[in-house]
Design an enzyme around this catalytic site. Structure first.
Site, PDB file in Angstrom:
ATOM      1  CB  CYS A  62      -0.988  -0.022   1.175  1.00  0.00           C
ATOM      2  SG  CYS A  62      -0.391   0.755   2.691  1.00  0.00           S
ATOM      3  CG  HIS A  72      -3.399   7.708   8.113  1.00  0.00           C
ATOM      4  ND1 HIS A  72      -4.015   6.677   7.452  1.00  0.00           N
ATOM      5  CD2 HIS A  72      -4.139   8.813   7.875  1.00  0.00           C
ATOM      6  CE1 HIS A  72      -5.100   7.140   6.835  1.00  0.00           C
ATOM      7  NE2 HIS A  72      -5.204   8.430   7.079  1.00  0.00           N
ATOM      8  CG  HIS A 122      -0.418   1.914   6.363  1.00  0.00           C
ATOM      9  ND1 HIS A 122       0.556   1.048   5.868  1.00  0.00           N
ATOM     10  CD2 HIS A 122       0.074   2.415   7.519  1.00  0.00           C
ATOM     11  CE1 HIS A 122       1.588   1.035   6.714  1.00  0.00           C
ATOM     12  NE2 HIS A 122       1.313   1.855   7.726  1.00  0.00           N
ATOM     13  CG  HIS A 151      -0.676  -2.853   5.953  1.00  0.00           C
ATOM     14  ND1 HIS A 151      -0.863  -1.758   5.139  1.00  0.00           N
ATOM     15  CD2 HIS A 151      -1.907  -3.384   6.161  1.00  0.00           C
ATOM     16  CE1 HIS A 151      -2.150  -1.632   4.866  1.00  0.00           C
ATOM     17  NE2 HIS A 151      -2.800  -2.618   5.472  1.00  0.00           N
TER      18      HIS A 151
HETATM   19  P1  5GP Z   1      -7.462   9.742   5.410  1.00  0.00           P
HETATM   20  O1  5GP Z   1      -8.523  10.453   4.607  1.00  0.00           O
HETATM   21  O2  5GP Z   1      -7.246   8.341   4.924  1.00  0.00           O
HETATM   22  O3  5GP Z   1      -7.661   9.836   6.887  1.00  0.00           O
HETATM   23  O4  5GP Z   1      -6.134  10.562   5.169  1.00  0.00           O
HETATM   24  C1  5GP Z   1      -5.233  10.285   4.146  1.00  0.00           C
HETATM   25  C2  5GP Z   1      -4.295  11.461   4.065  1.00  0.00           C
HETATM   26  O5  5GP Z   1      -3.157  11.087   3.316  1.00  0.00           O
HETATM   27  C3  5GP Z   1      -4.906  12.683   3.371  1.00  0.00           C
HETATM   28  O6  5GP Z   1      -4.866  13.807   4.242  1.00  0.00           O
HETATM   29  C4  5GP Z   1      -4.021  12.875   2.134  1.00  0.00           C
HETATM   30  O7  5GP Z   1      -3.795  14.232   1.819  1.00  0.00           O
HETATM   31  C5  5GP Z   1      -2.740  12.158   2.531  1.00  0.00           C
HETATM   32  N1  5GP Z   1      -2.002  11.562   1.426  1.00  0.00           N
HETATM   33  C6  5GP Z   1      -2.504  10.800   0.428  1.00  0.00           C
HETATM   34  N2  5GP Z   1      -1.533  10.399  -0.399  1.00  0.00           N
HETATM   35  C7  5GP Z   1      -0.369  10.921   0.088  1.00  0.00           C
HETATM   36  C8  5GP Z   1       0.995  10.847  -0.349  1.00  0.00           C
HETATM   37  O8  5GP Z   1       1.346  10.211  -1.340  1.00  0.00           O
HETATM   38  N3  5GP Z   1       1.914  11.506   0.403  1.00  0.00           N
HETATM   39  C9  5GP Z   1       1.561  12.226   1.514  1.00  0.00           C
HETATM   40  N4  5GP Z   1       2.549  12.841   2.172  1.00  0.00           N
HETATM   41  N5  5GP Z   1       0.291  12.304   1.960  1.00  0.00           N
HETATM   42  C10 5GP Z   1      -0.666  11.659   1.249  1.00  0.00           C
HETATM   43 ZN    ZN Z   2       0.410  -0.398   4.325  1.00  0.00          ZN
END
Ligand code: 5GP
Ligand code: ZN
Length: 118
Positions: free
Chosen positions: A2, A95, A93, A44
């Protein structure tokens, strides 16, 4: 593998702010506050639903270190983890968003009006 596993394995570059053997933190690519950092485990884990209490203990210490490193510890910040469909989780994943650097809004989170559920 991922997206965030690739960042953890240095297969994709990210603007890292802090790292140890188990976790890494890097700037969000699409920041929603002046400080917007993501903290992830290097192994992961799909989401908060799957994380163990043991990993969370170390994750908590790591998040605290990140807050200090990006200088929001004293001024204040918010820690968010989105879980699943209704939580708006886009990257599957685990975060933690660490948001700060300005006064954060406390807004209307749901598509539905909470008053309709009283
Ligand atoms: P979620 O919506 O899953 O809680 O947050 C995913 C976060 O990952 C979003 O705030 C998005 O801007 C960030 N994100 C997605 N792809 C990337 C990437 O390739 N690099 C970085 N640094 N952040 C990413
Ligand atoms: Zn992962």
């Amino acid at each position: 593998m991922c997206l965030f596993c690739k960042i953890a394995n240095n297969e994709l570059t990210a603007n890292k702010v802090h790292e140890n053997d188990d976790f890494v933190a890097f700037h969000d690519i699409n920041p929603k506050a002046p400080v917007h950092v993501l903290a992830i485990p290097k192994t992961h884990v799909d989401s908060f639903n799957e994380v163990t209490p043991e990993m969370m203990a170390d994750m908590t210490a790591f998040i605290q270190e990140v807050a200090e490193k990006v200088d929001v510890k004293e001024s204040g910040y918010r820690v968010i983890t989105n879980v699943g469909e209704n939580g708006g989780q886009e990257v599957k994943h685990l975060h933690f968003h660490i948001l700060g650097g300005a006064r954060l809004r406390w807004g209307h989170f749901a598509d539905a009006d909470p008053k309709d559920f009283l």
